[in-house]
Design a protein around this motif. Sequence first.
Motif, short mmCIF file in Angstrom:
data_model
loop_
_atom_site.label_atom_id
_atom_site.label_comp_id
_atom_site.label_asym_id
_atom_site.label_seq_id
_atom_site.Cartn_x
_atom_site.Cartn_y
_atom_site.Cartn_z
N ALA A 45 0.77 -1.10 0.06
CA ALA A 45 0.09 0.00 -0.16
C ALA A 45 0.80 1.38 0.11
O ALA A 45 1.85 1.41 0.76
CB ALA A 45 -0.88 0.01 1.17
N ARG A 46 0.52 2.22 -0.78
CA ARG A 46 1.32 3.70 -0.98
C ARG A 46 0.43 4.46 -0.79
O ARG A 46 -0.56 5.01 -1.58
CB ARG A 46 1.80 3.65 -2.48
CG ARG A 46 3.03 2.54 -2.59
CD ARG A 46 4.38 2.73 -1.76
NE ARG A 46 5.44 1.66 -2.04
CZ ARG A 46 6.44 1.37 -1.68
NH1 ARG A 46 7.02 2.33 -0.80
NH2 ARG A 46 7.23 0.64 -1.99
N MET A 47 0.23 4.99 0.45
CA MET A 47 -0.95 6.12 0.94
C MET A 47 -0.41 7.50 0.90
O MET A 47 0.24 7.82 0.06
CB MET A 47 -1.57 5.58 2.17
CG MET A 47 -2.04 3.96 2.28
SD MET A 47 -3.48 3.84 1.46
CE MET A 47 -4.63 4.22 2.54
N TYR A 48 -0.55 8.02 2.00
CA TYR A 48 -0.21 9.30 2.21
C TYR A 48 1.33 9.48 2.32
O TYR A 48 2.04 8.61 2.93
CB TYR A 48 -0.59 10.02 3.53
CG TYR A 48 -0.63 11.62 3.92
CD1 TYR A 48 -0.52 12.34 2.71
CD2 TYR A 48 -0.14 11.63 5.14
CE1 TYR A 48 -0.69 13.73 3.12
CE2 TYR A 48 -0.01 13.23 5.55
CZ TYR A 48 -0.27 14.10 4.40
OH TYR A 48 -0.03 15.40 4.86
N HIS A 49 1.90 10.49 1.81
CA HIS A 49 3.44 10.79 1.44
C HIS A 49 4.07 9.29 0.90
O HIS A 49 5.01 9.17 1.24
CB HIS A 49 3.74 10.75 2.96
CG HIS A 49 3.71 12.08 3.72
ND1 HIS A 49 3.35 12.11 5.10
CD2 HIS A 49 3.16 13.30 3.12
CE1 HIS A 49 3.09 13.37 5.38
NE2 HIS A 49 2.91 14.11 4.34
N SER A 50 3.55 9.26 -0.54
CA SER A 50 4.07 8.11 -1.21
C SER A 50 4.84 9.03 -2.39
O SER A 50 4.01 9.81 -2.81
CB SER A 50 3.39 6.94 -1.50
OG SER A 50 2.20 7.37 -1.96
N THR A 51 5.59 8.49 -3.01
CA THR A 51 5.81 8.85 -4.34
C THR A 51 6.40 8.05 -5.43
O THR A 51 6.60 6.69 -5.25
CB THR A 51 7.24 9.84 -4.02
OG1 THR A 51 8.14 8.99 -3.45
CG2 THR A 51 7.17 11.18 -3.22
#
Length: 583
Positions: free
Chosen positions: A426-432
Amino acid sequence: MDFLFKTYTIFLLSQSFLFSVFDAGRDFGGGAGANTLISDGGADYGKPEIVTNSLGHWKIDNPNAGVAAMQLQLMPNDKVVWFDATTLGPSAIKLDPPGNCPPNPDTNNAPDCFAHAIAYDWKTTKVRTIVLSGEPWCSSGNLWPNGNLVATGGTFSGVKAVRMLPKDDLNANFIERKNVLGDFRWYATNQVLEDGSALLVGGRDAFSIEIVPPTLDFVPKKIDFPFLKETCTPPKGPNRYIENNLYPFVYLLPDGNTFLFANDRAVTFCTRSGQILVKHPVLPGGSRNYPSSGMSALFPLKLSEDNQRVLNVEVVICGGNIPDAFEMVDAKHVNEKVFVTALKDCHRIKPMVGNTKWENEQDMPSPRVMGDLLLLPNAHLLMLNGAKKGTAAWEDAIDANLVPLSYMPFKPMGQRFKELKKTAIARMYHSTAALLPDATVLVAGSNPHQFYTIPNVEFPTELRVEKFFPPYLDCKLDKDRPKVCESSDKVLKYGAPFKIKVISKSNIKLEPGDVKVTLIYPPFTTHGFSQNQRLIIPVIKGVENNVICALAPPNGKVAPPGYYMLFVSRLGIPGHGIWVHID
């Protein structure tokens, strides 16, 4: 003001007419006998594109990079630099060498032995720690024309700071100057301009713009920009912000003016003066900027045969959430969270066409908030990361969207999105995410929590680094894959011809209608928006003995000066690219 507005509108209408006349029957083949191809930003070949059944695949590139990737920039020295906040506790890696514990100005100058920034070598997966001072939490950034990284703003002692990391010193730390910007730049957006300066737009309680030159020695000057206040959802009380217009979508247009989208509205304005030239229609359906956090991109900029015009300048915006979604989920506003389902609609606009309006684009297959939207070497786009419910901010989203999408905006309606291989992370908040010169996509980050939180939570602080291999990297296509040789021209001068040498394992002979060249500016990515992202499709004048002769973009308004990744695609299949410099 009314006179200027009407004059600019008439100019846009005349340009629209010229574009439509010029486009009719245009030849994009780049050589005698090439097929006549459509010039709407879509087909670029004289033959059908190669189709693969691959859905791409994922690979863990590094099991623990040590620092969560809140802000990320690919540099032309092939290091990917990313950094986090400096006031939210320790990271998972200490500074090198052991015992290096500089004082942290935002924690009463207490010694801080932990790294909050790293340089990641995408070729070897090795990590180098970087000393970073002055809180860069939710900052913005860009590259200077010489390839140095500059990060602007943040909060606390960093809210008006400028930090610079040199490209050529591989052991350097950030050099910082505090209190030099003209306004607070927390959740602001940067856009590189035709002279290498950067336009800084907005930020929390910053209803202004300013232009920052590529140097640490400058006199700050801000320009009031009331539109940013008009699009800001008022706070509900002390420290109970909603806004819905932070990290606005900002694009330099090929005429030198700037397109700005904030919340649900857009304007075109004179970059240097801030004077609004066009007020575009409201985009209905929801809010698209932080914390509702939709996605946006400027479509590939295709140059006309005479290298003087850009065809089909168009912006797309997808996803986000309803205006009060953040108020319904954030702990500052409610005791019981309601995770509103994100939006799945997309819309397109041609900001340089007179009397333009938003066009309904095909809906995404699933809702998405906090996603990333990247331009790829073959001029398609990739959507990935984010969630299906909630908004940005700490622990304000659930239901991770694990399925990346191939977005092909010039295919027939109903065929523009294709679901690709699902990730397990999972790449949620603050992912790039960032495109790399080998045509893979590096994916990092995700920290929905105030501190590094790893055990016993559904969405832990994510320190694993992945690479996504898009379908065009199907190994079955490798034998004919065009690789750009290092002997190709690497210094491009505006408007001048340059040569690209291409090889492949099969030594296939390239024909004029087989190839497309793309130049991609590496963006600064944070909070779901890739600032400065830009793809240019230059004119091909000929192909002989697998050497492509092309024309460099005409000026810095089309292609701001600096480093670009250059790729060659054969019938939609790109190979390894190289770095070139344009000025």
